[in-house]
Write an enzyme that holds these catalytic residues in place. Structure first.
Site, PDB file in Angstrom:
ATOM      1  N   PRO A  10      32.707 -68.196 -74.548  1.00 11.71           N
ATOM      2  CG  PRO A  10      31.001 -68.063 -76.124  1.00 11.71           C
ATOM      3  CD  PRO A  10      31.586 -68.977 -75.085  1.00 11.71           C
ATOM      4  CG  ASN A  11      32.335 -62.847 -76.566  1.00  7.96           C
ATOM      5  OD1 ASN A  11      33.153 -62.514 -77.419  1.00  7.96           O
ATOM      6  ND2 ASN A  11      31.154 -63.358 -76.876  1.00  7.96           N
ATOM      7  NE  ARG A  18      30.917 -59.797 -73.016  1.00 10.16           N
ATOM      8  CZ  ARG A  18      30.326 -60.956 -72.794  1.00 10.16           C
ATOM      9  NH1 ARG A  18      30.886 -61.853 -71.998  1.00 10.16           N
ATOM     10  NH2 ARG A  18      29.176 -61.217 -73.342  1.00 10.16           N
ATOM     11  CE1 TYR A  23      28.347 -60.689 -68.476  1.00  8.39           C
ATOM     12  CE2 TYR A  23      28.807 -59.055 -70.172  1.00  8.39           C
ATOM     13  CZ  TYR A  23      28.089 -60.146 -69.719  1.00  8.39           C
ATOM     14  OH  TYR A  23      27.105 -60.696 -70.511  1.00  8.39           O
ATOM     15  CG  ASN A  72      29.856 -67.961 -67.474  1.00  9.22           C
ATOM     16  OD1 ASN A  72      28.982 -68.080 -68.335  1.00  9.22           O
ATOM     17  ND2 ASN A  72      30.144 -66.798 -66.912  1.00  9.22           N
ATOM     18  CB  ALA A  75      26.818 -66.352 -76.108  1.00 10.13           C
ATOM     19  CG  HIS A  78      21.728 -67.995 -73.516  1.00  8.38           C
ATOM     20  ND1 HIS A  78      21.285 -68.240 -72.239  1.00  8.38           N
ATOM     21  CD2 HIS A  78      22.665 -67.010 -73.396  1.00  8.38           C
ATOM     22  CE1 HIS A  78      21.912 -67.417 -71.400  1.00  8.38           C
ATOM     23  NE2 HIS A  78      22.756 -66.666 -72.082  1.00  8.38           N
ATOM     24  CG  ASP A  85      23.225 -83.543 -76.234  1.00  5.13           C
ATOM     25  OD1 ASP A  85      22.229 -83.382 -75.497  1.00  5.13           O
ATOM     26  OD2 ASP A  85      23.126 -83.775 -77.463  1.00  5.13           O
ATOM     27  CD  GLU A  96      23.481 -72.755 -66.372  1.00  4.17           C
ATOM     28  OE1 GLU A  96      22.781 -73.773 -66.130  1.00  4.17           O
ATOM     29  OE2 GLU A  96      23.109 -71.842 -67.112  1.00  4.17           O
ATOM     30  CG  HIS A  98      25.030 -67.579 -66.285  1.00  6.38           C
ATOM     31  ND1 HIS A  98      25.608 -67.704 -67.530  1.00  6.38           N
ATOM     32  CD2 HIS A  98      24.237 -68.661 -66.118  1.00  6.38           C
ATOM     33  CE1 HIS A  98      25.162 -68.817 -68.088  1.00  6.38           C
ATOM     34  NE2 HIS A  98      24.334 -69.425 -67.251  1.00  6.38           N
ATOM     35  CB  ILE A  99      29.253 -62.578 -64.454  1.00 10.85           C
ATOM     36  CG1 ILE A  99      30.500 -63.461 -64.576  1.00 10.85           C
ATOM     37  CG2 ILE A  99      29.577 -61.238 -63.801  1.00 10.85           C
ATOM     38  CD1 ILE A  99      31.484 -63.002 -65.636  1.00 10.85           C
ATOM     39  NE  ARG A 105      22.505 -59.166 -69.511  1.00  7.46           N
ATOM     40  CZ  ARG A 105      23.668 -59.562 -70.032  1.00  7.46           C
ATOM     41  NH1 ARG A 105      24.371 -60.521 -69.449  1.00  7.46           N
ATOM     42  NH2 ARG A 105      24.138 -58.965 -71.121  1.00  7.46           N
ATOM     43  NE  ARG A 109      21.958 -61.307 -72.583  1.00  8.25           N
ATOM     44  CZ  ARG A 109      23.024 -61.349 -73.397  1.00  8.25           C
ATOM     45  NH1 ARG A 109      23.841 -62.359 -73.372  1.00  8.25           N
ATOM     46  NH2 ARG A 109      23.277 -60.352 -74.227  1.00  8.25           N
TER      47      ARG A 109
HETATM   48  C1  DQA Z   1      26.992 -64.684 -69.076  1.00 10.57           C
HETATM   49  C2  DQA Z   1      25.556 -64.362 -69.518  1.00 10.57           C
HETATM   50  C3  DQA Z   1      25.356 -64.721 -70.975  1.00 10.57           C
HETATM   51  O1  DQA Z   1      24.026 -64.432 -71.376  1.00 10.57           O
HETATM   52  C4  DQA Z   1      26.304 -63.927 -71.854  1.00 10.57           C
HETATM   53  O2  DQA Z   1      26.171 -64.321 -73.192  1.00 10.57           O
HETATM   54  C5  DQA Z   1      27.720 -64.010 -71.404  1.00 10.57           C
HETATM   55  C6  DQA Z   1      28.017 -64.008 -69.974  1.00 10.57           C
HETATM   56  C7  DQA Z   1      27.260 -64.213 -67.634  1.00 10.57           C
HETATM   57  O3  DQA Z   1      28.216 -64.701 -67.057  1.00 10.57           O
HETATM   58  O4  DQA Z   1      26.536 -63.362 -67.102  1.00 10.57           O
HETATM   59  O5  DQA Z   1      28.642 -63.974 -72.201  1.00 10.57           O
HETATM   60  O6  DQA Z   1      27.167 -66.083 -69.116  1.00 10.57           O
END
Ligand code: DQA
Length: 138
Positions: A10-11, A18, A23, A72, A75, A78, A85, A96, A98-99, A105, A109
């Protein structure tokens, strides 16, 4: 040819717009095009969804055929027992990503439902985190 897929949660469709201080200002499409050109010998797919169940469905769909998944879950990382699962249920290894450095943070997270079942974790290197994850499969 290795068949890999990047799955974004998401997002992450808003990358470039954003919170660019966290990011970056590149859109994911711009980044993905560059990476595709850089790794012509990798069959690289991309999927993004803001919906938890759709991410789970995609993991099921690719999790028995692809050579690697770069996830990735944003959110949902977390919060989602379901995505955790699913990562455990499939055969394809998941890296996995994350940017941002999630450990520098907010406390919420620091928890990940993906990590325990991931092959590895790459975080904190901006969009380059995805590229390092790709390289881990080569
Ligand atoms: C994220 C880190 C997450 O905590 C956050 O909710 C994101 C992006 C990252 O790529 O840094 O949406 O996964």
């Amino acid at each position: 040819m290795q068949k890999l897929i990047i799955i974004n949660g998401p997002n992450l469709n808003l990358l470039g717009k954003r919170e660019p201080n966290i990011y970056g200002s590149l859109t994911f499409t711009e980044f993905f095009d560059t990476v595709k050109k850089k790794y012509p010998n990798v069959d690289l797919d991309y999927y993004q969804s803001n919906i938890e169940g759709e991410i789970i469905d995609k993991l099921h769909e690719v999790g028995f055929g692809h050579d690697g998944i770069i996830l990735n879950a944003a959110a949902y990382t977390h919060t989602s027992v379901g995505i955790g699962d699913a990562v455990k249920a499939i055969e394809t290894p998941v890296v996995e990503v994350h940017i941002s450095n999630t450990f520098s943070r907010e406390e919420f997270r620091h928890q990940s439902y993906v990590s325990p079942n991931a092959r590895g974790v790459v975080l904190g290197f901006g969009l380059q985190s995805y590229e390092l994850a790709i390289q881990s499969f080569l």
